[in-house]
Design a protein around this motif. Structure first.
Motif, short mmCIF file in Angstrom:
data_model
loop_
_atom_site.label_atom_id
_atom_site.label_comp_id
_atom_site.label_asym_id
_atom_site.label_seq_id
_atom_site.Cartn_x
_atom_site.Cartn_y
_atom_site.Cartn_z
N GLY A 1 6.18 18.27 17.53
CA GLY A 1 4.82 19.20 17.66
C GLY A 1 4.36 19.86 18.74
N ASP A 2 4.86 19.20 19.86
CA ASP A 2 4.41 19.53 21.44
C ASP A 2 5.35 20.48 22.02
N LEU A 3 6.64 20.64 21.34
CA LEU A 3 7.44 21.68 21.82
C LEU A 3 7.05 22.88 21.45
N PRO A 4 7.17 24.11 22.22
CA PRO A 4 6.86 25.62 22.00
C PRO A 4 7.81 25.93 20.80
N PRO A 5 7.71 26.96 20.16
CA PRO A 5 8.50 27.59 19.41
C PRO A 5 9.50 28.28 20.07
N GLY A 6 10.67 28.19 19.42
CA GLY A 6 11.84 29.06 20.10
C GLY A 6 13.16 28.36 19.76
N ARG A 7 13.97 29.02 20.34
CA ARG A 7 15.59 28.86 19.89
C ARG A 7 15.85 27.31 20.34
N THR A 8 15.50 26.57 21.49
CA THR A 8 15.88 25.47 21.77
C THR A 8 15.26 24.56 20.80
N LYS A 9 14.00 24.55 20.35
CA LYS A 9 13.28 23.69 19.51
C LYS A 9 14.06 23.86 17.93
N ASP A 10 14.25 25.09 17.65
CA ASP A 10 14.90 25.47 16.39
C ASP A 10 16.33 24.78 16.14
N ALA A 11 17.03 24.70 17.32
CA ALA A 11 18.39 24.28 17.40
C ALA A 11 18.26 22.56 17.37
N LEU A 12 17.33 21.91 17.86
CA LEU A 12 17.02 20.57 17.67
C LEU A 12 16.53 20.24 16.54
N VAL A 13 15.78 20.99 15.75
CA VAL A 13 15.42 20.54 14.59
C VAL A 13 16.76 20.67 13.63
N ARG A 14 17.56 21.76 13.66
CA ARG A 14 18.65 21.64 12.88
C ARG A 14 19.51 20.58 12.96
N ARG A 15 19.80 20.00 14.33
CA ARG A 15 20.64 18.95 14.64
C ARG A 15 19.91 17.74 14.05
N ARG A 16 18.74 17.70 14.00
CA ARG A 16 18.21 16.35 13.42
C ARG A 16 18.21 16.54 11.86
N THR A 17 18.12 17.56 11.36
CA THR A 17 18.26 17.70 9.89
C THR A 17 19.47 17.43 9.49
N ALA A 18 20.62 17.81 10.11
CA ALA A 18 21.94 17.67 9.91
C ALA A 18 22.40 16.21 10.19
N LEU A 19 21.66 15.33 10.74
CA LEU A 19 22.04 13.89 11.00
C LEU A 19 21.08 13.25 10.08
N GLY A 20 20.11 13.48 9.28
CA GLY A 20 19.11 12.92 8.31
C GLY A 20 18.17 12.06 9.12
N LEU A 21 17.73 12.79 10.64
CA LEU A 21 16.55 12.34 11.43
C LEU A 21 15.39 12.89 11.06
N PRO A 22 14.39 12.45 11.19
CA PRO A 22 12.90 13.18 11.06
C PRO A 22 12.69 14.36 11.75
N ALA A 23 12.23 15.30 11.13
CA ALA A 23 12.30 16.49 11.81
C ALA A 23 10.61 17.00 11.61
N GLU A 24 9.56 16.16 11.29
CA GLU A 24 8.10 16.67 11.09
C GLU A 24 7.59 16.63 12.54
#
Length: 274
Positions: free
Chosen positions: A171-194
């Motif tokens: 939640g501290d990260l500003p919106p943008g493609r680097t954050k979106d990419a991190l969230v996608r990778r966490r989701t793909a690995l089953g890691l928390p993304a809230e």
């Protein structure tokens, strides 16, 4: 040739061109597992040929790699994924994917044609499963994505240091493609993304103790630099090996995340032989 026949021919050629574009778009979801970039952006797609058929189109795809000795398991994974994504197109009846100019081309191409799976293709040489290989490189991609986000934060916030970067949350990260990419990778690995999830975590999603954070960040930076450096090196090798191949490569903007706009393939592998 009649005007009507000419018109039908033109329409047919246009349809095949659109079909080839659809195939290329599908291939854009296939990533080089080590470089974490689409094979279309890297220039690994040598040719696409689409021919009409009564029971569905026949698609032939030829792939090329920067050297003839690229890792066979990486090569097979990209070729197999390519066949899967093209086969999934609803109008496709048959798919032929061939890897050109590789020391294991004959073996890989025969295995793909027979749908033999990874172990069926390589036999006793297939020590690890492709599932394990995918997981390893998805973890590396996630590590690099963490480092990109945290390095952005360190540059943007002078009060933030490597010692306390372990407290940064999604939640501290500003919106943008680097954050979106991190969230996608966490989701793909089953890691928390809230939003409350800590950014810097190990492969199991566990935050690091405060005293281990600087070292964990440096290791993540090393992984990211390795991925980016290898991608740059392989692009150059491909241009050297195949004249004109640079025109097929797409360079990402400075600082952009690899595969920004590409969906990750489902984490499944076909295996017909135990």
């Amino acid at each position: 040739m009649t005007a009507a026949l000419t018109e039908r021919t033109v329409r047919g050629v246009a349809a095949l061109d659109r079909a080839a574009q659809d195939v290329r778009q599908a291939l854009g979801s296939v990533l080089d597992p080590e470089l974490d970039e689409p094979i279309t952006d890297l220039g690994f797609v040598r040719s696409i040929d689409v021919a009409g058929a009564a029971d569905g189109a026949v698609v032939a795809v030829h792939l090329r790699l920067p050297t003839s000795f690229c890792s066979p398991n990486f090569a097979y994974l990209m070729a197999s994924d390519s066949k899967d994504v093209v086969s999934a197109l609803p109008w496709v009846g048959k798919v032929l994917v061939e890897l050109d100019d590789h020391h294991d081309s004959a073996l890989i191409n025969a295995g793909l044609a027979a749908d033999a799976g990874y172990r069926g293709t390589f036999g006793h040489e297939a020590e690890d499963s492709l599932d394990e290989l995918r997981l390893m490189f998805r973890r590396k991609a996630h590590t690099a994505a963490m480092e990109r986000c945290l390095s952005e934060q360190l540059r943007a916030d002078p009060a933030l240091t490597e010692m306390n970067v372990g407290t940064v949350r999604l939640g501290d990260l500003p919106p943008g493609r680097t954050k979106d990419a991190l969230v996608r990778r966490r989701t793909a690995l089953g890691l928390p993304a809230e939003p409350a999830a800590v950014v810097l975590v190990d492969h199991d999603g566990r935050p690091y103790p405060a005293e281990q954070v600087p070292l964990a960040l440096r290791r993540a930076r090393s992984t990211r630099i390795s991925i980016d450096g290898n991608a740059h090196f392989c692009r150059g090798l491909l241009r050297t090996r195949y004249a004109g191949s640079g025109a097929d490569q797409t360079d990402r903007p400075e600082g952009a995340e690899p595969a920004d706009h590409h969906q990750l393939l489902p984490f499944t592998v076909k295996e017909t032989n135990p």
